[in-house]
Each structure stands twice: as C-alpha cells, then as structure tokens.
Scaffold this active site. Structure first.
Site, PDB file in Angstrom:
ATOM      1  N   GLU A 525       4.243  -8.606 -10.777  1.00 23.26           N
ATOM      2  CA  GLU A 525       2.779  -8.673 -10.785  1.00 23.26           C
ATOM      3  C   GLU A 525       2.096  -7.417 -11.300  1.00 23.26           C
ATOM      4  O   GLU A 525       1.073  -7.489 -11.993  1.00 23.26           O
ATOM      5  CB  GLU A 525       2.271  -9.000  -9.373  1.00 23.26           C
ATOM      6  CG  GLU A 525       2.474 -10.438  -8.950  1.00 23.26           C
ATOM      7  CD  GLU A 525       3.891 -10.755  -8.505  1.00 23.26           C
ATOM      8  OE1 GLU A 525       4.200 -11.946  -8.310  1.00 23.26           O
ATOM      9  OE2 GLU A 525       4.693  -9.803  -8.347  1.00 23.26           O
ATOM     10  N   HIS A 592       1.643 -17.532   1.807  1.00 16.80           N
ATOM     11  CA  HIS A 592       1.071 -18.387   0.773  1.00 16.80           C
ATOM     12  C   HIS A 592      -0.316 -18.917   1.126  1.00 16.80           C
ATOM     13  O   HIS A 592      -0.814 -19.811   0.461  1.00 16.80           O
ATOM     14  CB  HIS A 592       1.998 -19.571   0.486  1.00 16.80           C
ATOM     15  CG  HIS A 592       3.293 -19.183  -0.149  1.00 16.80           C
ATOM     16  ND1 HIS A 592       4.365 -18.735   0.583  1.00 16.80           N
ATOM     17  CD2 HIS A 592       3.681 -19.152  -1.443  1.00 16.80           C
ATOM     18  CE1 HIS A 592       5.369 -18.459  -0.232  1.00 16.80           C
ATOM     19  NE2 HIS A 592       4.983 -18.691  -1.467  1.00 16.80           N
TER      20      HIS A 592
END
Length: 803
Positions: A525, A592
């Site tokens: 990322e 999540h």
C-alpha cells in the site's frame, strides 16, 4: 571500482581542469556552509542543523549525470547536489537554516522546513505548472527516514507512462520528452533498514522504471553502527539477488568509494545511461563516506566513534581525497588550493552575513514601528511605567524575532483594556498578525483557480429511459467515460486491473485501455500511494486504489507526511493532485470493517476526505476532483455496489460538490448528521420514528475535509434545536470533529434546546459476523432509542422512558 573518468574527445585538458576545479569549489563551499551552519545553531541563531558534510564528492558526480527534466527524491544531506545543479546558493542555504519565511530568500520552503530539506519550484506563483523539462527538478524533502522512497517510485514510473503514451499526452513536452527522464533517489545507509526502502526497491524492480538509487554509506545511523542495521553490514551485498540477468527484471548494482572522484563520475554516467535508455533501475552503493560533524547539531560523534575510526575519517574525508587527487594529477598546486580555500571561506562568511541581515532587518524595522506606537500610548496612559517597561525590554533584544513583538504588544494591550486609545494597539496587532500569519499558514490547500471551491455542482441527469442498475455499473461506466476523455488519467491497485477490482467497479476496463492505464499492483500500500504521488507531481492524474479502508493504515504515514503536506511545505510551489480510492464500513471482522475516520482526518490535513453515501455521489466526486489540483481520499460504501441506483445520462460530467452537505430528509424535531453507509440505517430508523410521532431531519455530510463550507447544518438547528451526530468511528473520533465544526465553528450552540449528543461504534474494532456488526456499530434500534431518549427529555409525558 577505480576506473578513471571518461571525458569527451573534444574536451581539452584546460577545459577538464576548469571543470574539476569548479566541482572542487562547489564542494568546498558546501563544506564551509556545513561548518559555519553548525556554529550558527550552537550560537542560537538557528534552531537545528543537519548537514551534508562528508557526502560532497558523490553528489558532484550525481549532479553531472542529472539532466533537465530529471527529478530528485532525496534526504536531508544533499546540499552539495542542490548547489551543483544551480538550485541553491550560499545565502539561500543560510536563509533556510534561519527559517526565513519568505520564498524569495528561502526558495526551498519559505522557512517551513528545517535546513537541509530541498525542493525546486514546479509551479509558478499562480499554481500553474512550469515547463519541467526545461529545468532540473527536486521533489520536496521530508524528514521521516525512507519516506522519500515511495514518491521516488512514482516519479520514475511517470517516465515509463510518458514513453508509452507520448503521442496522446504531453505533446508539448511540458512534463517529459519521450519518457527519457530519470528519477534519482538518495538515502543514508541506515535508513535502508526501513520497510519503505525494501518495498520501493522491490516495486521498482518489478515495474522496471528509470530510477537511480544512491545509498550514502558512512557506516552509522546516528550512533548505531551498520552491524546493528544491515545484514552483512552491506546493502549491496544483501540485494545481490536483485541483480538483473538475461531475460529477467531486476537492477544493475554498482559499488564505488565515496572519495574516488573519477570513479564516481564514471559510475554515475553509466547509471544514467542505463536507466535513461533502458528504463532499468540502478542501485549505487557509495561506500566509505564520512560524517565529519556527526549526525546533527544535537550531539557529537566523538561520543560513539572510536579513536581509530575518527582518524580514518580524517584521512578518507572525500574532500581531502579529492584535493590529493587534484594535486597528484597536476590540476592545481597546493598553494593554489590553499588560496582558493581561503577565498571560498570568506565568500561563505559573507553569504551568511547577508542572509542573516536579510532575515533580521525587516523585523527590526517592524520593532521600531511598534516601539513608536508604545511610546505614544505610554505618554497618555495611567500605566505608563509598565508600558515603558515592556517597550524597553523589547528594544533591548539584540536580535528580535516576530514572536517578541507580538508578546510585548499583547501584554501591553491588556494594560490598556479600560483606555480609549487601546484601539490603536489593537488595530496594529490585528494588522500585523494578518500580514505575518500567512507566511506560516498559507497553502495547506490549493489557493489557485483550480481549488475545490471553484468547481460548481453539476447534477446527474435522468431521462425517462434510465433504468435502475447495480450501483457498481455507475462507477464503472463513469470511469469508462473518464478514461475515454482524459488520456492523462490512470488507475492502479491491488486487483484493480485484470479482474476489474474486487467489487467490479473497473470491470473490463483493463482490456479496453491497457495495463498501463488500468493496472494491478502488488500488496504494498505505501508504494501504491508513492506511485500516485510521484506521477501526480509530473502532470499525470493517477487514481491510487487501496483495496479496503483498514489497509490505508499501511500508507497513512506517506499520506500524512508527504502527500498532505506537499503544497504547504513548498509554500504552494509543488503539488500532487492524487486521488486515493478506497472503500469501507459494514463488512465483517476486525480488519475489514473499521472506520478509523478520526485518525484519518487528523493525520491528513492538506487532503480532502470524501465519504459519499452511494456510487452516484462517488462518481460525481471523481469527476469534480479531476477538475481540481488538490489531493483527496474517496471512501466508497463497501455494501453499496450491489444496491440499485438509477443510471445517469451525463456520465463523466455530473459533479458532486466538495464541502457541501445535503439534506436527504426534512424534519422538525431533531437534526441527525452522518455519512456513508450509516445513512441507510438512519433512514430506516427515521421511518420507524415517524410511526411513534418523531420527525427527524437527516443531513449527509458528504465530505469531512472540508465539512459544510456553507454552514447549512446550523440552519437546520435553527429549526429543530436538537443535534445528534452518528458515526461508525470510535467514541470521540470523527463525531468529536463534527461536533466541533457544528457547535463551535458554526456557532450551533446558540440554537440548541437540548444537549448535543453522539452515537458511535464501540471503542473496540467490530467483531466478526452479523451479530458482531450489530453489537459493535450503531444499529437501527440504537438510532431509534437514542433519538427517543433525547425526545423523552423534551416531553417525558409524550415520550415516557423506555427503560
């Protein structure tokens, strides 16, 4: 490596001597700046010093290979390089050290960064791009170690994109000439221990981009020896597996002594040719460097280096060795260099004095003006003695700073609070603050004609034939229109390309537009963000996709320290209008379904944070942002892709305004404000509340940074007189920010008849499963009962207590 420098056949020995002596002159000036700069810190004129002494000679070699259009992404010891490319002079060096808050004196940052942090101007004074191919470029440095690495990857990748699409984008060669530019990185050997270094090295090897990475190796990281930093005490040794071989990707890896001037010149020339021509990344491990003054002015290296090491550093100082080489090769005599050294030392001293006077003289003039005002006020005041005391103390300060002026003025103002002539001093303080404050606070966001507030809303258009579709198709088809009309736009991220992202918002677009424009990226990322930053700094319009909001934490440091601060730390002379795309809320489990919005909005001031409630709103934000020159984060609703929305007819053209709230249900009893997926829960709760006689007004924040620039929320409070903020973040997260904006910034407290309240998620992360969601985040029942409780306080007879 010890090859001699290769020179052109047409270069005469006299020309060669002249070039070498000019290099030596630059290096000697840089060294004197370091030595004198340290003394300026120790005497208190400067706050902190971190210098490039001991790294001068390799930086000369790097500058020789650096061409117009190239970009540097380095760290805080590259002053010699900046001097060698003509981007930094003596006076500017000291202006930066003093923190001179004026770009005319400190073009690096206008006093906003410590000395040693360098940049060039990519933008003119109006925020418009300059022709970057006609100048040598340096992206603005940041202090966090290895933080320059992700951006470096993007700066290099831009050349790859421009080479592939040179016929369709940048035909005027403002940003690239056929992709022939190299991105040059620099880093200290100890900082190669950081994960960002390894992540970037790996990504550049995969992508095969024109990047030359220099590691300045002086064997220490502050006081910590390389044996504690790096396996085998050598970054080039442990990266041997990256060496490019036939039919593989990878790197060319060179090692060279940091004191060997001809070998350095040759090495950098070869590296430049390889990267520029073949787009193969190169790593240059520059060994046996020294650090004559230690890490910084915060301490002496004699505390942690042995006597033998210190003696070696004296003998192998790169300037000492360069001087010996010059004498041994008949380029100059010892006496000539002694004379030159003395002249350059004097030149640096004079430049330092000029920089200090330029910094101090305006402040002294401002002090004289204030002292004159105080004298006039004292003459007619009952507090004359005390006013004169403050005035005399201010006058006695030999080298005043602006803080001294305002401290004195504001103390005196309190003495005059009951006297009519206080308005004279009050006006001076207000005018002075209004004049000076922008020097320290401007350009956090764009101030050009492309700022977000200059983009007008364009509503979606619906015709009778427009059907309801899965909302992901609106995102997909809107991106399709964007890619068709804007060749400079590209998107990339984990699973973004081949499968069209995990939610199919890019379905089929890679096949249509190619891998370079709709691309997959590895699970990394921070460098996905870096790719976006670097490419945006070179005129492209990248969209960097982070698969889920929780994964943004891997990249938050890069967003916070680099992207969000870029316009601010360059005082508006660099920009990276990167769009970061992600999705969040209401999935399953701790990792999540988080909504860490409070952390995000407090970490990335300088970016915009947009939280659309559906895909039409999200698509409109992308259309808006591509008209601006500002970076932003767009958080799509993870559970909204399969919900039905009507397909607009004007894809690519409708625009969701940034910083504008929307009232999605009118009501009279209480105002609820929220954003994103939570609004669907609130809308269901509102229906149930209507059944028991409570009519709430629902406002969609739409964007958190900025929030409600038109102050529409307070207009709702004037009608309902009650406020409830609902958020999926932890208590005190984004809800606290929204309360501050509404109650304090918009003065909403004036219209409240009840205590303003919040309803948030629990302090912990959301637990797994549907029950985990229900017991972790606000539910329909939670909303109904919270509103009911607030109305019970208002009218307990009509709304008796539930519990």
């Amino acid at each position: 490596m010890s090859e001699k420098a290769k020179t052109k056949e047409t270069l005469t020995f006299e020309d060669f001597k002249k070039e070498v002596l000019n290099d030596y002159k630059i290096a000697r000036i840089s060294r004197e700046c370091s030595l004198l700069g340290r003394r300026e810190v120790l005497t208190g004129k400067a706050k902190f010093g971190i210098f490039g002494d001991g790294k001068e000679v390799p930086q000369l070699a790097m500058a020789k290979a650096f061409k117009n259009g190239d970009f540097r992404s380095g760290y805080y010891r590259d002053q010699t390089f900046m001097m060698a490319i003509g981007a930094l002079n003596i006076q500017q060096f000291f202006a930066g050290l003093y923190g001179h808050a004026d770009l005319n004196h400190d073009p690096m940052s206008g006093g906003r960064q410590m000395g040693g942090h360098f940049s060039t101007h990519s933008l003119d004074e109006n925020g418009n791009w300059k022709k970057l191919t006609e100048q040598k470029n340096s992206s603005a440095d940041i202090s966090p170690t290895a933080g320059q690495m992700p951006r470096l990857l993007g700066l290099a990748q831009a050349s790859k994109i421009y080479r592939e699409f040179s016929q369709t984008i940048d035909t005027e060669h403002k940003f690239s000439v056929e992709g022939n530019e190299v991105a040059w990185g620099t880093i200290g050997n100890a900082s190669t221990s950081e994960g960002l270094f390894f992540e970037t090295i790996n990504a550049a090897g995969v992508l095969q981009v024109p990047m030359v990475m220099s590691v300045w190796d002086d064997m220490y990281g502050i006081s910590v020896h390389a044996k504690y930093q790096t396996t085998k005490e050598s970054i080039s040794e442990i990266l041997k597996g990256f060496q490019k071989e036939e039919n593989t990707n990878g790197y060319e890896i060179f090692t060279v002594k940091g004191w060997d001037y001809p070998a350095l010149v040759d090495t950098y020339a070869r590296a430049s040719e390889i990267a520029r021509k073949n787009h193969t990344p190169v790593l240059i491990h520059v060994q046996e460097l020294t650090q004559p003054q230690g890490h910084s002015t915060s301490g002496s290296h004699e505390r942690y280096k042995s006597t033998d090491r210190l003696a070696w550093e004296t003998d192998f100082d790169c300037l000492t060795k360069m001087r010996q080489w010059i004498i041994e090769n008949g380029i100059a005599a010892t006496e000539d260099l002694d004379t030159l050294d003395a002249e350059l030392k004097k030149e640096v001293l004079e430049g330092k004095k000029a920089a200090w006077n330029a910094y101090l003289d305006p402040i002294k003039a401002e002090r004289e003006q204030l002292v004159a005002i105080l004298a006039n006020l004292a003459a007619g005041s009952s507090n004359k003695v005390f006013i004169e005391k403050y005035s005399n103390e201010l006058t006695a300060i030999k080298e005043p700073i602006r803080k001294d002026l305002l401290v004195a003025a504001r103390k005196v103002l309190r003495l005059l609070v009951h006297e009519a002539n206080k308005t004279i001093l009050s006006a001076w303080i207000k005018d002075y603050t209004a004049k000076i404050q922008p020097s320290f606070s401007s350009n956090l966001y764009s101030e050009s004609d492309k700022k977000i507030t200059s983009i007008a809303e364009v509503l979606p258009v619906y015709n009778d034939g427009n059907e309801e579709v899965d909302a992901r198709l609106i995102i997909r088809d809107n991106f399709d229109t964007i890619f068709k009309n804007r060749p400079e736009v590209l998107i990339f991220g984990e699973d973004s390309g081949n499968i069209g992202d995990v939610n199919q918002g890019l379905e089929g677009l890679q096949e249509k537009y190619g891998e370079s424009r709709v691309g997959d990226a590895g699970i990394r990322e921070a460098t996905i963000l870096g790719q976006g930053i670097g490419m945006a700094m070179r005129g492209l319009r990248p969209i960097a996709e982070i698969q889920y909001l929780d994964y943004l934490l891997y990249a938050i440091q890069i967003m916070s320290d680099d992207l969000a601060t870029l316009q601010y730390r360059t005082s508006g002379r660099q920009k990276a209008p990167l769009i970061v795309r992600t999705r969040g809320h209401r999935l399953e489990g701790i990792w999540h379904s988080g909504s860490p919005m409070g952390m995000i909005i407090n970490a990335i001031r300088g970016m915009h944070v947009l939280v659309p409630r559906n895909m039409t709103k999200a698509a409109g934000f992308y259309n808006t942002l591509l008209e601006t020159d500002e970076p932003a984060l767009v958080v799509e609703c993870l559970n909204g892709y399969r919900l039905k929305e009507k397909m607009p007819s004007n894809l690519g053209a409708f625009r969701t305004p940034v910083g504008v709230v929307e009232t999605i249900k009118e009501g009279n009893d209480l105002t609820i404000i929220s954003y994103g997926s939570t609004l669907r829960i609130i809308e269901q709760a509102a229906k149930e509340l209507m059944e028991i006689g409570i009519d709430v007004e629902i406002i969609d924040a739409q964007s958190l940074l900025p929030f409600d620039i038109n102050h529409d929320t307070v207009k709702s409070l004037q009608k309902t007189n009650r406020l409830l903020v609902i958020d999926e973040d932890v208590p005190g997260g984004a809800s606290a920010y929204l309360l501050q904006q509404i109650i304090e910034e918009q003065k909403g407290y004036k219209f409240l008849d009840s205590e303003p309240q919040t309803l948030t998620a629990k302090e912990h992360r959301p637990a797994y499963g549907t029950d985990g969601d229900y017991f972790s985040k606000p539910s329909v029942e939670d909303v109904v009962e919270k509103v009911y409780e607030m109305m019970h306080e208002v009218n307990p007879a009509k709304f008796p207590s539930l519990y």
